[in-house]
Design an enzyme around this catalytic site. Structure first.
Site, PDB file in Angstrom:
ATOM      1  N   ASP A  30       6.304   7.474  15.804  1.00  0.00           N
ATOM      2  CA  ASP A  30       5.265   7.158  14.820  1.00  0.00           C
ATOM      3  C   ASP A  30       5.349   5.635  14.898  1.00  0.00           C
ATOM      4  O   ASP A  30       6.196   4.789  14.697  1.00  0.00           O
ATOM      5  CB  ASP A  30       5.993   7.242  13.602  1.00  0.00           C
ATOM      6  CG  ASP A  30       5.076   6.884  12.291  1.00  0.00           C
ATOM      7  OD1 ASP A  30       3.939   6.293  12.650  1.00  0.00           O
ATOM      8  OD2 ASP A  30       5.356   7.025  11.129  1.00  0.00           O
ATOM      9  N   GLY A  45       2.016  -1.035   3.803  1.00  0.00           N
ATOM     10  CA  GLY A  45       1.480  -2.213   3.564  1.00  0.00           C
ATOM     11  C   GLY A  45       1.932  -3.150   4.188  1.00  0.00           C
ATOM     12  O   GLY A  45       3.150  -3.324   4.373  1.00  0.00           O
ATOM     13  N   LYS A  46       1.209  -4.094   4.847  1.00  0.00           N
ATOM     14  CA  LYS A  46       1.739  -5.010   6.050  1.00  0.00           C
ATOM     15  C   LYS A  46       2.798  -5.851   5.256  1.00  0.00           C
ATOM     16  O   LYS A  46       3.849  -6.140   5.964  1.00  0.00           O
ATOM     17  CB  LYS A  46       0.545  -5.783   6.722  1.00  0.00           C
ATOM     18  CG  LYS A  46      -0.332  -4.862   7.454  1.00  0.00           C
ATOM     19  CD  LYS A  46      -1.072  -5.822   8.606  1.00  0.00           C
ATOM     20  CE  LYS A  46      -0.151  -6.135   9.584  1.00  0.00           C
ATOM     21  NZ  LYS A  46       0.269  -5.219  10.732  1.00  0.00           N
ATOM     22  N   ALA A  51       4.415  -5.589   2.524  1.00  0.00           N
ATOM     23  CA  ALA A  51       5.662  -4.881   1.970  1.00  0.00           C
ATOM     24  C   ALA A  51       6.427  -4.538   3.182  1.00  0.00           C
ATOM     25  O   ALA A  51       7.635  -4.414   3.160  1.00  0.00           O
ATOM     26  CB  ALA A  51       5.240  -3.508   1.156  1.00  0.00           C
ATOM     27  N   ASN A  52       5.763  -4.022   4.302  1.00  0.00           N
ATOM     28  CA  ASN A  52       6.573  -3.737   5.585  1.00  0.00           C
ATOM     29  C   ASN A  52       7.306  -4.904   5.965  1.00  0.00           C
ATOM     30  O   ASN A  52       8.570  -4.592   6.529  1.00  0.00           O
ATOM     31  CB  ASN A  52       5.671  -3.167   6.287  1.00  0.00           C
ATOM     32  CG  ASN A  52       4.986  -1.754   6.258  1.00  0.00           C
ATOM     33  OD1 ASN A  52       5.597  -1.314   5.108  1.00  0.00           O
ATOM     34  ND2 ASN A  52       3.998  -1.386   6.935  1.00  0.00           N
ATOM     35  N   ASP A  68       0.932   4.577   1.871  1.00  0.00           N
ATOM     36  CA  ASP A  68       0.183   5.255   3.105  1.00  0.00           C
ATOM     37  C   ASP A  68       0.293   6.844   2.990  1.00  0.00           C
ATOM     38  O   ASP A  68       1.581   7.535   2.729  1.00  0.00           O
ATOM     39  CB  ASP A  68       1.284   4.979   4.369  1.00  0.00           C
ATOM     40  CG  ASP A  68       1.082   3.561   4.771  1.00  0.00           C
ATOM     41  OD1 ASP A  68       0.352   2.740   4.235  1.00  0.00           O
ATOM     42  OD2 ASP A  68       1.971   3.201   5.920  1.00  0.00           O
ATOM     43  N   ASP A 117       4.688  -4.585  12.215  1.00  0.00           N
ATOM     44  CA  ASP A 117       5.245  -5.272  11.060  1.00  0.00           C
ATOM     45  C   ASP A 117       6.754  -5.674  11.193  1.00  0.00           C
ATOM     46  O   ASP A 117       7.422  -6.475  10.666  1.00  0.00           O
ATOM     47  CB  ASP A 117       5.068  -4.343   9.759  1.00  0.00           C
ATOM     48  CG  ASP A 117       3.558  -4.332   9.381  1.00  0.00           C
ATOM     49  OD1 ASP A 117       2.912  -5.250   9.783  1.00  0.00           O
ATOM     50  OD2 ASP A 117       3.135  -3.188   8.815  1.00  0.00           O
ATOM     51  N   LYS A 134      11.325   6.465  14.680  1.00  0.00           N
ATOM     52  CA  LYS A 134      11.491   7.157  13.481  1.00  0.00           C
ATOM     53  C   LYS A 134      10.275   7.104  12.708  1.00  0.00           C
ATOM     54  O   LYS A 134       9.289   6.392  12.848  1.00  0.00           O
ATOM     55  CB  LYS A 134      12.494   6.278  12.510  1.00  0.00           C
ATOM     56  CG  LYS A 134      13.730   5.888  13.157  1.00  0.00           C
ATOM     57  CD  LYS A 134      14.729   5.159  12.432  1.00  0.00           C
ATOM     58  CE  LYS A 134      16.214   5.004  13.103  1.00  0.00           C
ATOM     59  NZ  LYS A 134      16.938   4.267  12.211  1.00  0.00           N
ATOM     60  N   ASN A 168       0.647  -1.116   0.250  1.00  0.00           N
ATOM     61  CA  ASN A 168       0.168  -0.009  -0.049  1.00  0.00           C
ATOM     62  C   ASN A 168       0.879   1.259  -0.031  1.00  0.00           C
ATOM     63  O   ASN A 168       2.148   1.252   0.340  1.00  0.00           O
ATOM     64  CB  ASN A 168      -0.924   0.052   1.446  1.00  0.00           C
ATOM     65  CG  ASN A 168      -1.868  -1.091   1.294  1.00  0.00           C
ATOM     66  OD1 ASN A 168      -2.625  -1.263   0.229  1.00  0.00           O
ATOM     67  ND2 ASN A 168      -1.950  -1.503   2.606  1.00  0.00           N
TER      68      ASN A 168
END
Length: 313
Positions: A246, A38-39, A41-42, A12, A252, A285, A10
């Site tokens: 953050d 995206g979960k 991809a992360n 974000d 993830d 970060k 995704n």
């Protein structure tokens, strides 16, 4: 040593603000960021940045967001050869709001992630067979995730399931995983138990074993630490205290780090300790993938905090 991730990709769109608007309100934010996420991809990015050979099986649209997401993962040394381009759906997009406490809310539009199908899993079956670990979440169609898990089990590949998002999930999918890693909200959805402390987490873990046949799991409780449970044995791990900026993709980063340690043959507790360190460093970060630490950064963080993980034993 390959870790295969079947999951979402995704973009974000992140709004940073001092506080969340109430329904109907209009407030001013501080910054807008376009952050690859995206979960799936992360988690693949976490594995790659921590030094493993990571491959993602996913789907994006034929659009600029899809181009950037593939480019970013490629730059982070994720194998993107098994990413499909949807001709009918736009790349998945997430609207994220992060307030001054670093907590976030998300609105997910799945988009092209919904086009990841059984044929894509079949096409990657040889990849799964050669993998040490399969890492799966539920931002892609459940049937697709299930097929990937079934194939991995047939091949003797360790399956780690991040049961997120849990809403609408079939509980039978849990039985296909060797390890599940729900957070507090997901644990409550699965068990009906409000996880607020060690005892309630233990009650939820025992429920999952006795009622659902889940024998190995980690219940993540954010700043309250985590409970590691395996075949009736359990251990509580305290969180690593940091000043969060953050929290997006903290789970993830945890999942990716856990997969790396499991692939190296570590015990569930040892792997969870490593994952706890990595996820703590991540929340210091901004941005999902950019904020995930490299192995060098993890080692430096451990040195400054007098922490140890399995690679330093």
């Amino acid at each position: 040593m390959t870790i295969t991730v079947v999951g979402s990709i995704n973009m974000d769109i992140v709004a940073l603000t001092d506080h969340y608007p109430c329904r109907g309100d209009t407030i001013f934010g501080n910054e807008i960021r376009f952050s690859p996420g995206g979960k799936g991809a992360n988690q693949a990015t976490a594995c790659a940045k921590l030094g493993k050979e990571a491959v993602i099986v996913g789907c994006v649209g034929e659009d600029p967001f899809g181009d950037r997401l593939i480019e970013t993962m490629n730059d982070n040394h994720v194998n993107v050869s098994f990413i499909k381009r949807s001709e009918s759906k736009r790349t998945g997009t997430v609207l994220v709001t992060v307030d001054q406490s670093a907590e976030n809310t998300m609105l997910v539009v799945k988009g092209a992630n919904e086009d990841l199908n059984a044929g894509d899993v079949e096409s990657s079956s040889e990849l799964i067979r050669k993998s040490k670990v399969l890492l799966v979440q539920l931002e892609v169609p459940e049937k697709t995730a299930i097929l990937a898990m079934v194939k991995a089990r047939e091949y003797g590949v360790t399956v780690i399931l991040d049961p997120a998002p849990a809403e609408g999930m079939s509980l039978n999918v849990l039985k296909l995983a060797d390890i599940i890693i729900p957070n507090r909200q997901e644990a409550k959805y699965i068990t009906g138990i409000d996880v607020t402390d060690i005892q309630s987490a233990l009650a939820a873990a025992r429920f999952m074993e006795q009622s659902l046949g889940v024998t190995s799991l980690i219940i993540k409780m954010a700043e309250r630490g985590s409970l590691v449970y395996s075949a009736g044995q359990w251990e509580y791990l305290e969180a690593v205290k940091v000043n969060p900026v953050d929290t997006v993709a903290a789970g993830d980063a945890f999942a990716g780090a856990l997969a790396c340690a499991i692939a190296d043959g570590e015990s569930l507790v040892s792997a969870a300790k490593f994952a706890t360190i990595v996820s703590a460093l991540k929340v210091t970060k901004l941005d999902a993938q950019e904020g995930i630490p490299t192995m060098d950064e993890v080692n430096e963080f451990c040195a400054t905090r007098n922490l140890q993980h399995y690679l330093s034993d």
